[in-house]
Design a protein around this motif. Structure first.
Motif, PDB file in Angstrom:
ATOM      1  N   VAL A 219       0.866  -1.178   0.000  1.00 33.89           N
ATOM      2  CA  VAL A 219       0.000   0.000   0.000  1.00 33.89           C
ATOM      3  C   VAL A 219       0.901   1.226   0.000  1.00 33.89           C
ATOM      4  O   VAL A 219       1.888   1.287   0.744  1.00 33.89           O
ATOM      5  N   GLU A 220       0.558   2.202  -0.832  1.00 35.59           N
ATOM      6  CA  GLU A 220       1.392   3.402  -0.964  1.00 35.59           C
ATOM      7  C   GLU A 220       0.554   4.654  -0.726  1.00 35.59           C
ATOM      8  O   GLU A 220      -0.575   4.765  -1.220  1.00 35.59           O
ATOM      9  N   LEU A 221       1.104   5.566   0.043  1.00 35.48           N
ATOM     10  CA  LEU A 221       0.480   6.870   0.271  1.00 35.48           C
ATOM     11  C   LEU A 221       1.265   7.917  -0.495  1.00 35.48           C
ATOM     12  O   LEU A 221       2.468   8.062  -0.314  1.00 35.48           O
ATOM     13  N   ASP A 222       0.571   8.654  -1.369  1.00 35.85           N
ATOM     14  CA  ASP A 222       1.197   9.713  -2.159  1.00 35.85           C
ATOM     15  C   ASP A 222       0.348  10.965  -1.992  1.00 35.85           C
ATOM     16  O   ASP A 222      -0.676  11.114  -2.652  1.00 35.85           O
ATOM     17  N   GLY A 223       0.798  11.845  -1.112  1.00 32.63           N
ATOM     18  CA  GLY A 223      -0.014  13.011  -0.794  1.00 32.63           C
ATOM     19  C   GLY A 223      -1.288  12.582  -0.099  1.00 32.63           C
ATOM     20  O   GLY A 223      -1.253  11.989   0.978  1.00 32.63           O
ATOM     21  N   ARG A 224      -2.419  12.831  -0.727  1.00 34.78           N
ATOM     22  CA  ARG A 224      -3.711  12.446  -0.168  1.00 34.78           C
ATOM     23  C   ARG A 224      -4.338  11.285  -0.939  1.00 34.78           C
ATOM     24  O   ARG A 224      -5.544  11.075  -0.877  1.00 34.78           O
ATOM     25  N   THR A 225      -3.494  10.532  -1.633  1.00 35.54           N
ATOM     26  CA  THR A 225      -3.981   9.386  -2.398  1.00 35.54           C
ATOM     27  C   THR A 225      -3.375   8.098  -1.845  1.00 35.54           C
ATOM     28  O   THR A 225      -2.165   7.997  -1.672  1.00 35.54           O
ATOM     29  N   ILE A 226      -4.240   7.123  -1.578  1.00 39.41           N
ATOM     30  CA  ILE A 226      -3.820   5.794  -1.155  1.00 39.41           C
ATOM     31  C   ILE A 226      -3.931   4.873  -2.358  1.00 39.41           C
ATOM     32  O   ILE A 226      -4.974   4.810  -3.007  1.00 39.41           O
ATOM     33  N   ARG A 227      -2.839   4.167  -2.665  1.00 37.54           N
ATOM     34  CA  ARG A 227      -2.787   3.346  -3.872  1.00 37.54           C
ATOM     35  C   ARG A 227      -2.245   1.962  -3.540  1.00 37.54           C
ATOM     36  O   ARG A 227      -1.374   1.811  -2.676  1.00 37.54           O
ATOM     37  N   THR A 228      -2.766   0.949  -4.208  1.00 39.89           N
ATOM     38  CA  THR A 228      -2.212  -0.393  -4.099  1.00 39.89           C
ATOM     39  C   THR A 228      -2.136  -1.019  -5.477  1.00 39.89           C
ATOM     40  O   THR A 228      -3.084  -0.942  -6.266  1.00 39.89           O
ATOM     41  N   ASP A 229      -0.978  -1.598  -5.802  1.00 41.76           N
ATOM     42  CA  ASP A 229      -0.828  -2.336  -7.048  1.00 41.76           C
ATOM     43  C   ASP A 229      -1.444  -3.722  -6.928  1.00 41.76           C
ATOM     44  O   ASP A 229      -1.995  -4.253  -7.886  1.00 41.76           O
ATOM     45  N   GLU A 230      -1.327  -4.293  -5.745  1.00 42.22           N
ATOM     46  CA  GLU A 230      -1.991  -5.570  -5.489  1.00 42.22           C
ATOM     47  C   GLU A 230      -1.993  -5.851  -3.990  1.00 42.22           C
ATOM     48  O   GLU A 230      -0.946  -5.928  -3.361  1.00 42.22           O
ATOM     49  N   LEU A 231      -3.171  -5.995  -3.440  1.00 46.15           N
ATOM     50  CA  LEU A 231      -3.366  -6.389  -2.054  1.00 46.15           C
ATOM     51  C   LEU A 231      -4.250  -7.624  -2.069  1.00 46.15           C
ATOM     52  O   LEU A 231      -5.389  -7.576  -2.548  1.00 46.15           O
TER      53      LEU A 231
END
Length: 309
Positions: A219-231
């Motif tokens: 899980v990645e946090l970039d600014g105010r965006t939470i992103r996952t390539d695969e969970l």
């Protein structure tokens, strides 16, 4: 008085017992012993300063501190209790020494969770702090870890391991043993971060939830965006893979979910009789009222004597 990373503290009642410079090396302060006692704390220093009048002054000292819980509380900002002892060595060039610290045992409480028997070993070199070892008792289990803070590059990284942690002490419905490995890294400003996770929860009781659940992915946090390539979540022979992002500033979702279960009845009794269940779903739009679309398929379903394929 002393200052470290913007935090200040003062000690009173310090006593210096002995300075000794040998006749053959008058520029070396061979032995320094200092002691301070009072208010349940103590400090002893034994070591040497070398070439103190030269261009490359050196240091080789040992420090032993007892009853340091109040001092560590002021420095860390966390409530720390216990008869905490800190042993340290300071060596190398006097302008940029290497500092090794070993502290414990301590009791630390944070976010309503208490950790007992906390022990930590730290090495400080210049603007870098390396946590070489961390160990504690946590919720009936254990937690260990290591990490690094680089104040020059303003980044951090940490690796944590939890073993046999009983989440039921926090959430009764999740009574069971958690084993997890987590890797964290990112800038110190907190604007972004990335976490790699591999966790397994084994529940102690029978009930509607699976007896074992595993989560893996990043899980990645970039600014105010939470992103996952695969969970990936897996339980009772079923698995689900989540990809996409959640924009917290705009309150919008863009997620895709793919799941499969050969025997979904093992996951939920209401799905008894189904075989080869597959789900593909996309979730888009405002987080408060998202739109979901996708497909559900199964290889076969049995209802009493009737079987449909």
């Amino acid at each position: 008085q002393a200052e470290y990373l913007g935090r200040h503290w003062a000690e009173r009642g310090m006593r210096f017992d002995r300075f000794l410079a040998s006749p053959d090396r008058p520029s070396d302060l061979q032995t320094l012993i200092a002691a301070r006692t009072g208010e349940g704390s103590s400090l002893a220093v034994d070591g040497a300063l070398t070439s103190i009048f030269g261009e490359r002054s050196g240091i080789q000292m040992r420090l032993a501190l007892g009853g340091t819980a109040p001092l560590l509380t002021r420095l860390s900002g966390f409530p720390i209790a216990g008869d905490v002892r800190v042993d340290s060595t300071v060596s190398g060039d006097l302008s940029t020494p290497t500092i090794d610290l070993a502290a414990g045992p301590a009791r630390l409480a944070a976010a309503g969770v208490a950790m007992d028997g906390v022990r930590v070993a730290v090495r400080i070199v210049g603007k870098s702090i390396e946590v070489r070892e961390f160990a504690a008792t946590l919720l009936g289990g254990s937690a260990t870890g290591r990490g690094r803070l680089d104040f020059e590059r303003e980044v951090y990284e940490a690796e944590l391991h939890a073993d046999q942690v009983d989440l039921g002490r926090l959430v009764p419905a999740l009574a069971g043993k958690l084993t997890a490995d987590v890797r964290l890294r990112g800038p110190m400003n907190g604007r972004s971060a990335k976490a790699d996770l591999d966790a397994t929860l084994r529940l102690d009781h029978q009930g509607p939830l699976p007896r074992q659940v595993r989560a893996r992915g990043s899980v990645e946090l970039d600014g105010r965006t939470i992103r996952t390539d695969e969970l990936t979540l897996s339980a009772s022979g079923a698995s689900a893979r989540l990809r996409g992002n959640a924009d917290l500033s705009r309150g919008r979702l863009a997620l895709s979910l793919n799941g499969s279960a050969e025997d979904p009845g093992r996951l939920l009794p209401a799905l008894q009789g189904m075989r080869g269940l597959s789900i593909s779903c996309a979730v888009r739009g405002p987080a408060a009222r998202p739109t979901a679309s996708g497909t559900i398929s199964m290889r076969s379903i049995s209802v009493g004597p009737l079987k449909i394929t």
